[in-house]
Design an enzyme around this catalytic site. Structure first.
Site, PDB file in Angstrom:
ATOM      1  N   SER A 145       0.823  -1.060   0.026  1.00 28.58           N
ATOM      2  CA  SER A 145       0.031   0.038   0.161  1.00 28.58           C
ATOM      3  C   SER A 145       0.827   1.313  -0.106  1.00 28.58           C
ATOM      4  CB  SER A 145      -0.981   0.025   1.024  1.00 28.58           C
ATOM      5  OG  SER A 145      -0.317  -0.601   2.279  1.00 28.58           O
ATOM      6  N   HIS A 166      -1.949  -2.863  -6.922  1.00 29.05           N
ATOM      7  CA  HIS A 166      -2.747  -2.602  -5.543  1.00 29.05           C
ATOM      8  C   HIS A 166      -4.229  -2.740  -5.534  1.00 29.05           C
ATOM      9  CE1 HIS A 166      -3.273   0.795  -2.051  1.00 29.05           C
ATOM     10  NE2 HIS A 166      -3.075  -0.628  -1.812  1.00 29.05           N
ATOM     11  N   GLU A 178      -5.038  -0.201  -8.771  1.00 25.59           N
ATOM     12  CA  GLU A 178      -3.873   0.574  -9.237  1.00 25.59           C
ATOM     13  C   GLU A 178      -2.824  -0.310  -9.872  1.00 25.59           C
ATOM     14  OE1 GLU A 178      -4.054   4.383  -6.195  1.00 25.59           O
ATOM     15  OE2 GLU A 178      -3.557   2.531  -5.421  1.00 25.59           O
ATOM     16  N   ASN A 216      -4.163   6.009  -1.623  1.00 27.19           N
ATOM     17  CA  ASN A 216      -3.524   6.231  -0.238  1.00 27.19           C
ATOM     18  C   ASN A 216      -2.894   7.389  -0.086  1.00 27.19           C
ATOM     19  OD1 ASN A 216      -4.742   3.674   0.663  1.00 27.19           O
ATOM     20  ND2 ASN A 216      -2.733   2.708   0.365  1.00 27.19           N
TER      21      ASN A 216
END
Ligand code: 3HC
Length: 316
Positions: A145, A166, A178, A216
């Site tokens: 992450s 991701h 992602e 994130n």
């Protein structure tokens, strides 16, 4: 032009072979890894699930079994699937997963997705082994992450094959992946990873290797801003969550979402960024977050964080 073959499997699902993938390796069957393994197996891929210890494998398989049963029984209840087709789908999904503690089994995989805890030392050893066993055509992906894909590419010694894939929690429900490239990622590997993501019924977005990628980088400072706002006495956690659900249309408020993600995960991400970028005000670590983690109140997974939890749901 590449031919796209589509295979039908029980439960009327299909997968594309344009990515050149038929066997998927998943390392780590925790919160994210079990969902990734499930998503791939449900789409008809053979899955090699690798864990450090047998008990972690059994825990991950149970989670996958529970989740696939839940999704299938909902589809049957809603009349979208016959009961017999649903039962066959559950059985065939589980049968496609080979669970092992032998990392040598990764040699047969066309894509490997690493989803182990965010510990660089552990990843260094792991990627060294991956680099030695995988095929030259294998897509090597990390579900990290917040760590650098380039660093892991260095550990495995196969930078052209390395990308980030991701996924989001819960993987079974969240549609985004992602797909992260470094300067050294082979464009063909990247294109195959995009196609593989689409074949899981996810929507891939492209991103370069940068802290937090897209989601994130925006989401974690938002969650910690909510904690700081509560610390300043602006509003209660409950009112912050109600405000963002009803005022901004979010499915969960930020305090509940931080609990859902895991407060230890939130702290590890924001703490890592604060150390790396001490002048960035968006990376301030809330004291309340540190205190919750120090007290072992990690959110949903421990039954309490900013909220109390009953399994996957907020306690009444
Ligand atoms: N397996 C199978 N089904 C699941 C599931 C699972 N693990 N989790 C949820 N579901 C299903 C439920 O059974 C339910 O099915 P139904 O609609 O057919 O009844 C459906 O999902 C909706 O679940 P709930 O009724 O429990 O509750 P919600 O409607 O609130 O949905 C949610 C739950 C999908 C988690 C929703 O609240 C949501 O989207 N929350 C935000 C999640 C989010 O932002 N995730 C990203 C976190 S950041 C991240 O992951 C990155 C990492 O690197 C930190």
């Amino acid at each position: 032009m590449m031919t796209i073959a589509r295979y039908r499997v029980a439960g009327a699902r299909s997968f594309s072979t344009a990515s050149g993938v038929s066997t998927v390796g998943v390392i780590g069957l925790g919160l994210m890894g079990h969902g990734i393994a499930q998503a791939a197996a449900e789409k008809g891929y053979k899955v090699v699930a690798v864990e450090l210890e047998e008990r972690f494998l059994q825990g991950g398989l149970k989670r996958i079994g529970d989740s696939v049963k839940k999704i299938t029984s909902k589809a049957v209840e809603k009349g979208k699937m016959d009961k017999a087709v649903g039962d066959a789908h559950i059985a065939s999904t589980m049968a496609r997963i080979t669970a092992t503690t032998d990392r040598g089994a990764l040699a047969s995989c066309d894509v490997i997705i690493e989803a182990v805890i965010e510990n660089l030392q552990l990843k260094q050893t792991l990627y060294g082994e991956i680099g030695r066993v995988v095929k030259d055509s294998c897509i090597i992906a990390s579900n990290t992450s917040s760590l650098s894909i380039g660093t892991m590419a260095g550990y495995c010694g196969r930078p052209a094959q390395m990308i980030g894939l991701h996924f989001f929690n819960p993987v079974q429900m969240m549609k985004l992946v992602e797909v992260v490239r470094t300067d050294q990622t082979d464009p063909k590997i990247f294109a195959r990873a995009m196609e593989f993501s689409r074949s899981l019924d996810k929507t891939p977005v492209e991103c370069i290797d940068t802290p937090g990628f897209i989601v994130n980088r925006l989401l974690v400072p938002y969650l910690t801003s909510a904690m700081l706002l509560v610390e300043r006495g602006v509003a209660t956690p409950a009112d912050v969550d109600t405000a963002m659900k009803l005022g901004a249309g979010h499915p969960m408020g930020p305090m509940a979402l931080a609990d859902y993600v895991g407060l230890d995960t939130c702290l590890s991400i924001i703490g890592g960024w604060q150390s790396a970028f001490p002048d960035e005000p968006a990376f301030k670590v809330p004291e309340s977050l540190r205190a919750k983690v120090a007290a072992g109140k990690l959110g949903r997974k421990t039954g309490e964080g900013f909220w109390k939890w009953d399994g996957d749901k907020l306690a009444a």
